[in-house]
Design an enzyme around this catalytic site. Structure first.
Site, PDB file in Angstrom:
ATOM      1  N   PHE A 106       0.818  -1.219   0.000  1.00  0.00           N
ATOM      2  CA  PHE A 106       0.000   0.000   0.000  1.00  0.00           C
ATOM      3  C   PHE A 106       0.847   1.262   0.000  1.00  0.00           C
ATOM      4  CE2 PHE A 106       1.010  -0.034   4.451  1.00  0.00           C
ATOM      5  CZ  PHE A 106       0.763   1.236   4.950  1.00  0.00           C
ATOM      6  N   LYS A 107       2.096   1.148   0.439  1.00  0.00           N
ATOM      7  CA  LYS A 107       2.963   2.320   0.482  1.00  0.00           C
ATOM      8  C   LYS A 107       3.216   2.896  -0.911  1.00  0.00           C
ATOM      9  CE  LYS A 107       3.580   1.897   4.954  1.00  0.00           C
ATOM     10  NZ  LYS A 107       4.821   1.544   5.618  1.00  0.00           N
TER      11      LYS A 107
END
Length: 433
Positions: A106-107
Site C-alpha cells: 500500500f505504500k
C-alpha cells in the site's frame, strides 16, 4: 492552503516548504489548516471514478493551485495507475487489495505521489534534497522505487538488521543509483529515533537539505485517503451499505488518512485500528492512558512500532477528546498465534491467502463486526512478500508476481550503522556531500 504544526497552531507553512522540510521548525507534524467537505455531486459519481480521478478531486484542495490543476490531474493519473480491487472474502467481509502497485504494498500510493510532487518542487531548487526514511518493511521499498532516478534527490533508507523479510529487503537494497540502504543494528524504533535526531541536528541541516518520506510527510500520508474513497465507491456499486473499515496499524498514517477522508464527507460508519502485540493505541483507546513502549518483533513486521508518530495527528483531528475519538475508532490487538491461525483458517475456509498484516486486520474486523455491518479490511502487502511465514502455514507455494522476481535477482548493497546517531550521520554525509 497553509499547514500548521501540531506543536503550535500559530506556526504555519506553505505547501512547498512543508513538503520539502517534512517537519515543522518546532519539530511538530504538519496538518492542513482546514479540511474541506466534498460536494454531494462528487459522491454521486464516485462509484464510476478511477483512482486517478478520485485522487485529483480529493487532493486538489491541499495541493492546488500551488500545482496547477491541469498538471495535478496528470500527476494523480500517473501516481495511481494501478488497481485496488475490493475482493469478497467471507459472507460480510471483503479485502481492499492495496498490493497491485510496483512494490506490492500500500505504500506505493503515498510514495509514488510524494516522489512526483517532490520532483516538481526540486526543479530549480539549487541543491540536492536528501530524503531520510526509516522502514520496518514496505515503506523502504515503496519510497526507494518511487524516487529511483529522480534528479536532485538522494534517498537514505534505514532499516533494522534482521527484522525485515528477505523479499522486502531485496526491494530496496538492490537498486543503487540515488538510493542508499543503511542496515541499522537495532529496532525500527531505533531507526525512527535516528531519523528524528537527524532532523533536529542543526549542524547536519547546515550542510545538506533534509526531508522525510515517512508518513510524517504530509505528501506521503494524505494521498492514502484516495483508496478509502475508491473502496467505498466499489462497495456501493456492489450494493453494500453500513460500511466499516479495519486498518492494520503501525505508525498510524494509514488510519489518519482514512479519518481525514471521513471528515471530508466519506460516509464510513467507523474504523477498527488493528495492531499486532505492539498495542499502544488499543490500550489508550480502552484506558485513556498513552504509554509508548519498546517495539516487539512480530511476523507482521511493518506494524512493529512502539511509539506511533502519526497518532498525534489523530488526536488533533478529534481535538484531543478521547470520548469523541472512541465514537469513531475502536482498537484491537492480535497475538502472533492468532496471526498464524487466521492465515490458516481463511485459506482453508475461503481459499484466500492473507499476509501477516492482512491477517491482523481480518481477525480484528471479524471480532468487531456486527451482523448489520459490511466490513472491509485493508490488505496492505502481497502474501508473496512473506513466503517464510505464509507458505509454511498454508503448506504450498505462493505465486510470485513477475515484478517481485525481478527484485529477488538483484544483488544486495548496503551501508552499515550502529544505533548511535553520530555513526549514521557520517554515513549520510559521506554520500550526500
Amino acid at each position: 492552503m497553509l499547514y500548521y504544526s501540531t506543536n503550535n497552531k500559530q506556526l504555519k507553512s506553505g505547501l512547498k516548504e512543508a513538503v520539502i522540510n517534512g517537519l515543522a521548525a518546532d519539530k511538530g507534524l504538519f496538518m492542513p489548516e482546514e479540511i474541506p467537505v466534498l460536494p454531494p455531486s462528487f459522491f454521486e459519481k464516485l462509484p464510476d471514478l478511477t483512482l486517478g480521478e478520485i485522487g485529483f478531486e480529493c487532493l486538489k484542495p491541499y495541493f492546488c493551485p500551488e500545482i496547477p490543476e491541469a498538471d495535478f490531474k496528470l500527476l494523480t493519473a500517473d501516481a495511481f495507475n494501478f488497481d485496488a480491487p475490493v475482493v469478497p472474502v467471507s459472507e460480510n467481509i471483503a479485502s481492499l487489495e492495496l498490493f497491485h502497485g510496483p512494490t506490492l504494498a500500500f505504500k506505493d500510493f503515498g510514495a509514488r505521489f510524494l516522489a512526483r510532487v517532490m520532483a516538481r518542487f526540486t526543479v530549480g531548487y539549487g541543491q540536492d534534497i536528501n530524503v531520510l526514511v526509516a522502514t520496518s518493511g514496505d515503506t523502504g521499498s515503496a519510497v526507494a522505487n518511487g524516487f529511483l532516478g529522480v534528479d536532485g534527490v538522494n534517498v537514505f533508507v534505514l532499516y533494522p538488521k534482521g527484522l525485515v523479510s528477505d523479499v522486502q529487503e531485496k526491494q530496496f537494497t538492490t537498486l543503487g543509483q540515488n538510493i542508499t540502504a543503511i542496515e541499522v543494528d537495532g529496532t525500527f524504533d531505533d531507526c525512527q529515533r535516528l531519523v528524528k535526531t537527524a532532523f533536529m541536528d542543526e549542524h547536519l541541516k547546515d550542510k545538506i537539505t533534509l526531508t522525510s518520506a515517512n508518513s510524517i510527510n504530509l505528501a506521503r500520508f494524505l494521498p492514502q485517503m484516495v483508496y478509502y474513497f475508491y473502496a467505498y465507491g466499489q462497495a456501493i456499486k456492489q450494493g453494500k451499505q453500513n460500511i466499516s473499515v479495519c486498518v492494520p496499524s503501525g505508525n498510524f498514517g494509514n488510519l489518519t488518512a482514512g479519518l481525514i477522508a471521513q471528515k471530508m464527507g466519506l460516509p464510513i460508519k467507523r474504523f477498527i485500528a488493528a495492531t499486532n502485540i505492539n498495542d499502544i493505541v488499543p490500550k489508550y483507546l480502552a484506558s485513556g492512558h498513552y504509554q509508548p513502549a519498546p517495539s516487539i518483533a512480530t511476523p507482521a513486521n511493518a506494524m512493529d512500532v512502539g511509539d506511533p508518530s502519526n497518532f498525534v495527528r489523530i488526536q488533533e483531528l478529534f481535538k484531543h477528546d478521547l470520548t469523541s475519538l472512541q465514537t469513531v475508532i475502536s482498537g484491537c490487538s492480535v497475538s502472533n498465534e492468532l496471526i498464524f491461525s487466521t492465515i490458516n483458517t481463511v485459506f482453508h475456509s475461503y481459499a484466500y491467502i492473507l499476509d501477516p498484516h492482512g491477517a491482523v486486520a481480518y481477525h480484528a474486523l471479524k471480532t468487531a463486526l456486527s451482523k448489520e455491518e459490511y466490513g472491509i479490511f485493508l490488505a496492505t502487502a502481497h502474501p508473496a512478500k512473506f513466503p517464510e511465514t505464509v507458505e509454511e502455514i498454508i503448506s504450498q507455494k505462493v505465486e510470485q508476481p513477475e515484478r517481485l522476481k525481478a527484485f529477488l535477482n538483484g544483488e544486495k548493497c548496503v551501508k552499515n550503522s550502529s544505533n548511535v546517531y553520530e555513526e549514521l550521520k557520517q554515513v549520510v554525509l559521506s554520500k550526500a556531500l
